[in-house]
Design a protein around this motif. Structure first.
Motif, PDB file in Angstrom:
ATOM      1  N   GLN A 167       0.809  -1.221   0.000  1.00  0.00           N
ATOM      2  CA  GLN A 167       0.000   0.000   0.000  1.00  0.00           C
ATOM      3  C   GLN A 167       0.848   1.280   0.000  1.00  0.00           C
ATOM      4  O   GLN A 167       0.414   2.314  -0.512  1.00  0.00           O
ATOM      5  N   PHE A 168       2.060   1.206   0.554  1.00  0.00           N
ATOM      6  CA  PHE A 168       2.871   2.411   0.712  1.00  0.00           C
ATOM      7  C   PHE A 168       3.486   2.900  -0.599  1.00  0.00           C
ATOM      8  O   PHE A 168       3.931   4.047  -0.680  1.00  0.00           O
ATOM      9  N   TYR A 215       0.473 -12.014 -17.218  1.00  0.00           N
ATOM     10  CA  TYR A 215       1.389 -11.531 -16.185  1.00  0.00           C
ATOM     11  C   TYR A 215       2.386 -12.599 -15.720  1.00  0.00           C
ATOM     12  O   TYR A 215       3.131 -12.368 -14.762  1.00  0.00           O
ATOM     13  N   SER A 216       2.421 -13.737 -16.371  1.00  0.00           N
ATOM     14  CA  SER A 216       3.247 -14.860 -15.900  1.00  0.00           C
ATOM     15  C   SER A 216       4.725 -14.499 -15.763  1.00  0.00           C
ATOM     16  O   SER A 216       5.397 -14.934 -14.828  1.00  0.00           O
ATOM     17  N   ASP A 217       5.226 -13.691 -16.698  1.00  0.00           N
ATOM     18  CA  ASP A 217       6.654 -13.354 -16.672  1.00  0.00           C
ATOM     19  C   ASP A 217       7.017 -12.469 -15.481  1.00  0.00           C
ATOM     20  O   ASP A 217       8.196 -12.336 -15.142  1.00  0.00           O
ATOM     21  N   LYS A 218       6.021 -11.856 -14.849  1.00  0.00           N
ATOM     22  CA  LYS A 218       6.283 -11.014 -13.684  1.00  0.00           C
ATOM     23  C   LYS A 218       6.475 -11.833 -12.401  1.00  0.00           C
ATOM     24  O   LYS A 218       6.889 -11.280 -11.380  1.00  0.00           O
ATOM     25  N   TYR A 224       4.020   6.529  -8.952  1.00  0.00           N
ATOM     26  CA  TYR A 224       5.166   5.614  -8.876  1.00  0.00           C
ATOM     27  C   TYR A 224       5.119   4.519  -9.935  1.00  0.00           C
ATOM     28  O   TYR A 224       5.917   3.581  -9.912  1.00  0.00           O
ATOM     29  N   LYS A 225       4.187   4.627 -10.877  1.00  0.00           N
ATOM     30  CA  LYS A 225       4.000   3.541 -11.842  1.00  0.00           C
ATOM     31  C   LYS A 225       5.206   3.360 -12.769  1.00  0.00           C
ATOM     32  O   LYS A 225       5.407   2.285 -13.331  1.00  0.00           O
ATOM     33  N   ASN A 226       6.019   4.417 -12.954  1.00  0.00           N
ATOM     34  CA  ASN A 226       7.193   4.305 -13.823  1.00  0.00           C
ATOM     35  C   ASN A 226       8.464   3.941 -13.066  1.00  0.00           C
ATOM     36  O   ASN A 226       9.543   3.862 -13.650  1.00  0.00           O
ATOM     37  N   SER A 262      -0.826  -6.766 -11.326  1.00  0.00           N
ATOM     38  CA  SER A 262      -1.131  -6.014 -12.549  1.00  0.00           C
ATOM     39  C   SER A 262      -0.376  -4.690 -12.622  1.00  0.00           C
ATOM     40  O   SER A 262      -0.121  -4.181 -13.724  1.00  0.00           O
ATOM     41  N   GLU A 263       0.012  -4.127 -11.487  1.00  0.00           N
ATOM     42  CA  GLU A 263       0.594  -2.788 -11.461  1.00  0.00           C
ATOM     43  C   GLU A 263       2.107  -2.768 -11.225  1.00  0.00           C
ATOM     44  O   GLU A 263       2.791  -1.860 -11.704  1.00  0.00           O
TER      45      GLU A 263
END
Length: 431
Positions: free
Chosen positions: A140-141, A219-222, A147-149, A195-196
């Motif tokens: 959450q922090f 999203y498997s590679d994450k 901060y998405k980039n 996802s994020e």
């Protein structure tokens, strides 16, 4: 994961490298020192590993007064630290708050305006691009659009939601709603973070594959394995450690180690004492079972009334108990990730009689693999055979020690972090 009550002795101060290193924000839900229980063993080694490449800005909570004396030990690894004392905060209060907020208990328990303000300030002041959080309750922090980039990684350790699903199946019907609710909310949180964020790490390939099966294929590679290790120099049968604080009985012994306020450990020792120990003590009345670990619950304390069972509470050093034991037991019936108690006992050259749940995620040599047992009658007979056959016991223990040395060093276990946070400049101290 396992929680051992060990207080290893480390250098009070670490000499910081003089080369400039990029800054990294490291958040964890519990102070990563002393490394005396499962998650703290992991976060200490993560802190140690990352500090070699980054200037760490560490934010964390203190939930045990015992840990306060070690603040300077953590500072030795970090550029700056921020600790929030929550020793008086109760999960019951957080649970009630979570009902109002419609979020998981874990998220509500660690929500904190002071730490949140510090995180924003530190990221902006130092232009931090690398953000690392341990445990889903801490995500959450850094879960903000601004901060998405940045490079955001969550070490989830295990699929926490699935652990709550297991709890739900074993708890009484009147409390199942609470566990089912937490399972559903954590599952939703885990998928949102996946996802994020740039990556989610899990402690075993089994946990990784489970999470992949629960997640969109896109999203498997994450989803990456970041496994556990063991300090083989510390958990070494030839190391010097003090037995004077360990008031042993003269009789031969076996042991179970772990933080005894952790429900999975409590369940494990209660099951063992009720179903397996009577079969053992009937044949070998002189044998002692040491249950070693801090904060034993009332259910665990009551086990001390059983003949041959000794509940130690918190100990200065768990190694003397493992060293004295002819066999270590790890009888968990609910588990996620890698059990440190298994790796540590194997590193101490002991045979470990364990359940299949305790073995999950740990590769074993053939001799040790035969000691993975779920049936109480076979388990009792196997322990009795090992206690009476010292040559076989020692042989398995020696093979276990060599196996751990070859496969479970921390340095090798945490190497995937180098790919998650790739080197960018020549000032990186490991370039």
């Amino acid at each position: 994961m396992d929680n051992n009550d060990v207080v290893p002795v480390f250098s009070k101060r670490r000499k910081r490298e003089t080369l400039m290193k990029p800054p990294l924000l490291f958040l964890c839900h519990r102070m990563p020192f002393p490394p005396n229980k499962g998650d703290k063993i992991t976060t200490f080694n993560l802190m140690n590993y990352l500090s070699k490449r980054f200037d760490l800005y560490l934010g964390s909570f203190i939930d045990d007064d015992f840990d306060k004396k070690y603040i300077d030990d953590v500072k030795a690894y970090c550029k700056e630290v921020k600790f929030i004392d929550i020793t008086h905060k109760r999960y019951l209060t957080s649970g009630l708050k979570s009902l109002v907020l419609g979020e998981s208990v874990s998220t509500a328990h660690y929500r904190n305006d002071e730490l949140q303000s510090w995180v924003h300030e530190i990221i902006n002041e130092h232009g931090i691009e690398y953000l690392f959080v341990y445990s889903s309750g801490m995500a959450q922090f850094i879960d903000f659009p601004e901060y998405k980039n940045k490079k955001r990684v969550l070490d989830m350790a295990d699929v926490d939601s699935d652990k709550w699903r297991q709890y739900c199946e074993r708890k009484p019907f009147y409390s199942q709603f609470i566990y089912a609710r937490e399972y559903k909310l954590l599952k939703k949180l885990e998928q949102k973070v996946l996802s994020e964020f740039d990556a989610i790490t899990l402690i075993t390939d089994e946990e990784r594959d489970l999470f992949k099966s629960l997640s969109p294929e896109a999203y498997s590679d994450k989803i990456v394995t970041l496994s556990n290790g063991v300090d083989t120099d510390y958990f070494d049968p030839s190391a010097k450690f003090d037995h004077t604080d360990s008031p042993f009985e003269e009789s031969p012994s076996i042991c179970f180690t772990g933080a005894m306020d952790y429900w999975a450990n409590e369940d494990a020792v209660v099951w063992f004492c009720e179903n397996v120990w009577p079969l053992i003590i009937e044949k070998h009345p002189a044998l002692i079972l040491y249950i070693v670990g801090g904060k034993p619950t009332e259910r665990v304390k009551k086990l001390a009334s059983i003949p041959g069972v000794i509940v130690t509470g918190r100990v200065v050093d768990v190694r003397p108990y493992i060293d004295k034991a002819l066999v270590a037991v790890a009888t968990l019936r609910i588990a996620r990730g890698v059990q440190n108690k298994v790796l540590e006992a194997m590193s101490m050259a002991k045979p470990v009689v364990m359940t299949s749940m305790a073995q999950e995620g740990i590769a074993l040599p053939a001799e040790q693999e035969s000691l993975v047992i779920d049936d109480e009658n076979i388990m009792a007979k196997t322990i009795l055979d090992l206690v009476s056959d010292s040559a076989r016991s020692s042989g398995i223990g020696e093979k276990n020690r060599n196996w751990i040395l070859e496969r479970y060093s921390w340095e090798g276990a945490l190497k995937p972090l180098d790919k998650l946070y790739p080197r960018k400049n020549s000032n990186d101290s490991t370039s």
